[in-house]
Motif scaffolding. Sequence first.
Motif, PDB file in Angstrom:
ATOM      1  N   GLN A  15      -3.184 -27.505   5.396  1.00 27.52           N
ATOM      2  CA  GLN A  15      -3.565 -28.605   4.518  1.00 27.52           C
ATOM      3  C   GLN A  15      -5.031 -28.916   4.770  1.00 27.52           C
ATOM      4  N   LEU A  16      -5.810 -29.029   3.674  1.00 26.09           N
ATOM      5  CA  LEU A  16      -7.242 -29.195   3.828  1.00 26.09           C
ATOM      6  C   LEU A  16      -7.797 -29.923   2.613  1.00 26.09           C
ATOM      7  N   THR A  17      -8.674 -30.881   2.882  1.00 25.98           N
ATOM      8  CA  THR A  17      -9.368 -31.597   1.807  1.00 25.98           C
ATOM      9  C   THR A  17     -10.861 -31.529   2.087  1.00 25.98           C
ATOM     10  N   LEU A  18     -11.627 -31.054   1.091  1.00 25.58           N
ATOM     11  CA  LEU A  18     -13.068 -30.911   1.240  1.00 25.58           C
ATOM     12  C   LEU A  18     -13.764 -31.677   0.140  1.00 25.58           C
ATOM     13  N   GLN A  19     -14.790 -32.449   0.542  1.00 28.37           N
ATOM     14  CA  GLN A  19     -15.619 -33.159  -0.422  1.00 28.37           C
ATOM     15  C   GLN A  19     -17.010 -32.541  -0.404  1.00 28.37           C
ATOM     16  N   PHE A  20     -17.393 -31.964  -1.559  1.00 29.37           N
ATOM     17  CA  PHE A  20     -18.708 -31.350  -1.674  1.00 29.37           C
ATOM     18  C   PHE A  20     -19.672 -32.310  -2.375  1.00 29.37           C
ATOM     19  N   GLY A  21     -20.942 -32.121  -2.132  1.00 30.88           N
ATOM     20  CA  GLY A  21     -21.952 -32.969  -2.744  1.00 30.88           C
ATOM     21  C   GLY A  21     -22.901 -32.179  -3.611  1.00 30.88           C
ATOM     22  N   GLN A  22     -23.866 -32.867  -4.157  1.00 25.49           N
ATOM     23  CA  GLN A  22     -24.886 -32.205  -4.959  1.00 25.49           C
ATOM     24  C   GLN A  22     -25.801 -31.377  -4.064  1.00 25.49           C
ATOM     25  N   GLY A  23     -26.598 -30.523  -4.687  1.00 26.21           N
ATOM     26  CA  GLY A  23     -27.560 -29.737  -3.943  1.00 26.21           C
ATOM     27  C   GLY A  23     -26.945 -28.512  -3.302  1.00 26.21           C
ATOM     28  N   ASN A 508     -25.616 -30.292   2.428  1.00 32.69           N
ATOM     29  CA  ASN A 508     -24.284 -30.575   2.965  1.00 32.69           C
ATOM     30  C   ASN A 508     -23.827 -29.347   3.740  1.00 32.69           C
ATOM     31  N   HIS A 509     -23.490 -29.549   5.001  1.00 28.84           N
ATOM     32  CA  HIS A 509     -23.190 -28.432   5.897  1.00 28.84           C
ATOM     33  C   HIS A 509     -21.741 -28.561   6.390  1.00 28.84           C
ATOM     34  N   PHE A 510     -20.993 -27.453   6.298  1.00 29.57           N
ATOM     35  CA  PHE A 510     -19.594 -27.449   6.738  1.00 29.57           C
ATOM     36  C   PHE A 510     -19.391 -26.297   7.719  1.00 29.57           C
ATOM     37  N   ARG A 511     -18.666 -26.607   8.800  1.00 32.18           N
ATOM     38  CA  ARG A 511     -18.339 -25.574   9.783  1.00 32.18           C
ATOM     39  C   ARG A 511     -16.874 -25.191   9.616  1.00 32.18           C
ATOM     40  N   VAL A 512     -16.643 -23.878   9.457  1.00 31.34           N
ATOM     41  CA  VAL A 512     -15.289 -23.352   9.276  1.00 31.34           C
ATOM     42  C   VAL A 512     -14.873 -22.673  10.571  1.00 31.34           C
ATOM     43  N   SER A 513     -13.671 -22.952  11.029  1.00 37.21           N
ATOM     44  CA  SER A 513     -13.185 -22.349  12.287  1.00 37.21           C
ATOM     45  C   SER A 513     -11.688 -22.147  12.206  1.00 37.21           C
ATOM     46  N   ASP A 546     -21.992 -33.991   9.355  1.00 33.97           N
ATOM     47  CA  ASP A 546     -22.749 -35.039   8.678  1.00 33.97           C
ATOM     48  C   ASP A 546     -23.683 -35.804   9.598  1.00 33.97           C
ATOM     49  N   ASN A 547     -23.922 -35.245  10.787  1.00 32.00           N
ATOM     50  CA  ASN A 547     -24.936 -35.875  11.643  1.00 32.00           C
ATOM     51  C   ASN A 547     -25.794 -34.791  12.275  1.00 32.00           C
ATOM     52  N   LEU A 548     -26.945 -35.190  12.721  1.00 32.46           N
ATOM     53  CA  LEU A 548     -27.961 -34.252  13.201  1.00 32.46           C
ATOM     54  C   LEU A 548     -27.472 -33.460  14.396  1.00 32.46           C
ATOM     55  N   THR A 550     -24.365 -32.535  15.396  1.00 37.16           N
ATOM     56  CA  THR A 550     -23.408 -31.461  15.097  1.00 37.16           C
ATOM     57  C   THR A 550     -24.075 -30.319  14.348  1.00 37.16           C
ATOM     58  N   ARG A 551     -25.034 -30.628  13.517  1.00 36.90           N
ATOM     59  CA  ARG A 551     -25.743 -29.558  12.800  1.00 36.90           C
ATOM     60  C   ARG A 551     -26.564 -28.722  13.773  1.00 36.90           C
ATOM     61  N   LYS A 552     -27.229 -29.382  14.708  1.00 39.07           N
ATOM     62  CA  LYS A 552     -28.013 -28.632  15.700  1.00 39.07           C
ATOM     63  C   LYS A 552     -27.123 -27.710  16.518  1.00 39.07           C
ATOM     64  N   GLU A 553     -25.970 -28.205  16.890  1.00 43.63           N
ATOM     65  CA  GLU A 553     -25.056 -27.382  17.687  1.00 43.63           C
ATOM     66  C   GLU A 553     -24.573 -26.170  16.885  1.00 43.63           C
ATOM     67  N   GLU A 554     -24.282 -26.383  15.605  1.00 42.82           N
ATOM     68  CA  GLU A 554     -23.809 -25.261  14.783  1.00 42.82           C
ATOM     69  C   GLU A 554     -24.915 -24.233  14.570  1.00 42.82           C
ATOM     70  N   LEU A 555     -26.124 -24.699  14.295  1.00 45.03           N
ATOM     71  CA  LEU A 555     -27.244 -23.767  14.119  1.00 45.03           C
ATOM     72  C   LEU A 555     -27.526 -23.025  15.416  1.00 45.03           C
ATOM     73  N   ALA A 556     -27.361 -23.714  16.533  1.00 49.06           N
ATOM     74  CA  ALA A 556     -27.561 -23.058  17.838  1.00 49.06           C
ATOM     75  C   ALA A 556     -26.536 -21.962  18.041  1.00 49.06           C
TER      76      ALA A 556
END
Length: 586
Positions: A15-23, A508-513, A546-548, A550-556
């Motif tokens: 079960q999964l719900t995803l909200q996407f944004g513009q851009g 908008n950045h999403f991590r899939v695992s 959605d915060n700086l 978690t994004r840094k960790e994913e890019l790392a």
Amino acid sequence: MLSLLQIKNFTLVDQLTLQFGQGLNVLTGETGAGKSIILDAIDTVLGGKVNNRLIRQGMQQASLEATFQGDTTLNEWLHQQEIEPLDDGTIVCYRELILTGETLRSRSRINGVMVNLQVMGQLRDRLVEITAQGQTVQLMDSTRQRELLDLYGGTTLLKQRDRVEIAYENWKLVEKALEKRRQSEKDRLQRLDLLDYQLKELSEAELTDPDEVEHLEQERDRLSHVVDLQQLSYQTYQLLYQNDSGDPAIADQLAETENLLTTMAEYDNKIEPILEMIRSALTQVVEAGQQINSYGDALEADPERLTEVEERINLLRRICRKYGPSLGDVINYYQKLQDELAELTDNQQSIEQLEKDYKIAQETLEKASQELTQLRQQAATKLEKQLVQELKPLAMDKVIFVCQISPCSPTPSGSDKVVFYFSPNPGEKIQPLSSTASGGEMSRFLLALKACFTKSEKRSGTLIFDEIDAGVSGKVAQAIGEKLHQLSHQYQILCVTHQPLVAAMADNHFRVSKQIIEESSELLNAENESLNLPEIRTVVRVMALDNLQTRKEELAQLTGGNSAKDAIEFAQSLLAKAELYRLGKR
């Protein structure tokens, strides 16, 4: 724009719900984490092909729901399909997969209204466009390249192509009518030849009396038995009127009888009726004797006439076998042939007129096709220049691109063959795109081509790119990220990527695992005792970054495979550069 995606029991998703944004929306994760499952879900809910493996193992049903933001054009299309738009202006696409034994069924709905896959496919074309590196094979096809050029050429070119299609259909209709008429004329001439032959044969037979055969057969019998008839007529004459043998003839006997009855009538007038009968009989016998005598005297053998009669009978019988069966049928058939001949020789449709119509239709098509060719040449010249400019920032500043238009046989889309020629490196001869570009080059070519279209298309929607940046790195990856971000000004972009340089550009950045969980399942043991035992299952999870931090960790993770200080610092620098780029470009 795709705003919401809900997935239940689809492959590895419980079960999964995803909200996407513009851009620019980016999906990242380890290889095999399930990123493509999200794109597969979008494809499936919009009418994509399905199979049993798409339903989560152990389940009998899966459901997918995608919510899109509509606009005026989409609402008009919904009204045409007799589907009411929702109050908030959204379009909800729903698809349910049901597995019964080995049989898989699916049901699709748009705003709650049941629709078939054809209608869902039409909506899909208006909502999303999915581009994957494996799909670039479509771009290799000349027909697809012509279609892209026409779309790039815009409304004026597309309207002219519609005129060509109408002219082509008219040309084909006239051509078909002409060929049919030519074949009809061929058949008509062949029929006329047959009619001429048959009419000549029947005309020479001089058929007038349907009983002629019977009459001729009687004449034939008389002519072939003349001697017999002469003898029999003489014998009849002897019996009736004059008997040379000395015995009294019938006429003599009747005369004697008349005398006797005359005497009797003198005494009894009741005899008068009988006397009258004898007198009448005597008169008839005398007349018959004289006629049979004349008949016998007139009989004469005529071998020539007998031959003529037999030949005529044979002719008529042969004609009856051919056109009959009876002579009356032959005479009726002869009349029908005459009527058909009159009809065939009074044909008002002219081949000459159809040939004139065909020539006019052909000239109309040629003129419309020439005008279409001119518009394509103008669009090709413009596309060549613009595409080269779009490719330069993608580390392809020396590229040569030629959109070659050459004549071909008429089609509903005109008389042009379009082939994209491409040379990515200086000094290399240009060759067809299909035999030149590498995978990485094709990825950049697709992006550049789509960038060209954003300036000629007056539409929005969702563009989905599945690892279009595969096979590139460094400055090229950075350029692809910037190009994707440029496209996101007009389109919503969904992108699956392994490139940190691309992911850093995301709005908008999403991590899939993948995660391993325990699910409770009821099993039956050999003694039919119910036991609740934990079941280990693998599921796909998606987290919105959605915060700086978690994004840094994913890019790392994408950069160095861990969260070490250097990788974090590099990820932070990527995000900072991306922010500066966005601010500078906007």
